[in-house]
Write an enzyme that holds these catalytic residues in place. Structure first.
Site, mmCIF file in Angstrom:
data_model
loop_
_atom_site.group_PDB
_atom_site.id
_atom_site.type_symbol
_atom_site.label_atom_id
_atom_site.label_comp_id
_atom_site.label_asym_id
_atom_site.label_seq_id
_atom_site.Cartn_x
_atom_site.Cartn_y
_atom_site.Cartn_z
ATOM 1 N N TYR A 208 1.415 8.550 3.042
ATOM 2 C CA TYR A 208 0.541 7.548 2.429
ATOM 3 C C TYR A 208 -0.160 6.722 3.497
ATOM 4 C CZ TYR A 208 -0.752 3.607 -0.628
ATOM 5 O OH TYR A 208 -1.433 2.621 -1.311
ATOM 6 N N SER B 207 -5.120 0.633 2.207
ATOM 7 C CA SER B 207 -3.869 -0.109 2.071
ATOM 8 C C SER B 207 -3.515 -0.794 3.379
ATOM 9 C CB SER B 207 -2.728 0.848 1.689
ATOM 10 O OG SER B 207 -1.486 0.165 1.631
#
Length: 250
Positions: free
Chosen positions: A156, A142
């Protein structure tokens, strides 16, 4: 037919980017082993691929488990004779919130799904590809934790950034064996993980230079490039497919 004759594992294949990748890769000639937790959704995708003349199988399970990563590779070898590539796409955002308020269980869950699963995947996929004389692995990482820090997403970000670090080391270790390892960094994508809040979607669209979110098929095509021979000289990279999210400030 960019993947003709190749056997590919896809995790997180029951919906979103993984499901789009399954349909695209099958159309490009790949034989697929699909993984996710929801067996009924995987079965529906396999049936759709089979109806269109493709070849696919599935095993439902949890990417947090080492044995599941091993089982997916074994299925590829037993059903299709070997493994040529993998799109390790399963992931979770976990609970959103600042670190001082975050429960330990959330931290460990996000790490297990997003980062530990990558370790297990590489542990079993690389030896299988070595038998084939090479291969290609793509991890879904990401832009969060790489080019931008989003408040509330420390777990995350840490897990997805860890995937990039692991990608670089694996690429250096296994490049001499003709095994390419890359990370794919999508921008905001219209998947079930994005939810159904139209106001939130409008905010996310504004983050991107293109002023829209991606369709899952657009991210799947970026993964296709990395897995196919079109990406034959690409390894160890963090490929942004983020609609200009990383460079946009307005």
């Amino acid at each position: 037919m960019l993947l003709e004759g190749k056997t590919i594992i896809i995790t997180g294949a029951s919906s979103g980017i993984g499901a789009a990748a399954a349909k695209l890769f099958a159309a490009e000639g790949a034989r697929l082993v699909l993984g996710a937790r929801r067996a009924e959704l995987l079965e529906a995708i396999v049936n759709e691929i089979s109806a269109d003349g493709g070849e696919a199988d599935f095993i439902a399970g949890d990417v947090e488990e080492n044995g599941y990563a091993e089982a997916l590779v074994q299925r590829a070898e037993e059903r299709f004779g070997g493994l040529d590539g993998a799109f390790n796409n399963a992931g979770t955002t976990g609970d959103i919130g600042p670190v001082p308020d975050m429960g330990e269980s959330n931290w460990h869950k996000v790490m297990a799904v997003n980062l530990n699963s990558g370790f297990y995947a590489a542990k079993h996929q690389i030896p299988a590809m070595r038998k084939r004389g090479g291969g290609s692995i793509v991890f879904t990482s990401s832009f969060v934790g790489h080019t931008i820090g989003l408040p509330g997403m420390a777990a995350y970000a840490a897990a997805k950034a860890g995937l990039i670090g692991m990608t670089q080391v694996l690429a250096a270790e296994h490049g001499p064996e003709n095994i390419r390892i890359n990370a794919l960094l999508p921008g905001g994508t219209m998947t079930p993980m994005a939810g159904e809040d139209a106001g939130y979607h409008e905010i996310v669209r504004g983050f991107h230079a293109l002023k829209r979110m991606a369709d899952p098929s657009e991210i799947a095509r970026a993964a296709l490039f990395l897995l196919s021979d079109h990406g034959s000289f690409v390894t160890g990279t963090a490929l942004l497919a983020d609609g200009g999210n990383s460079i946009n400030k307005l």
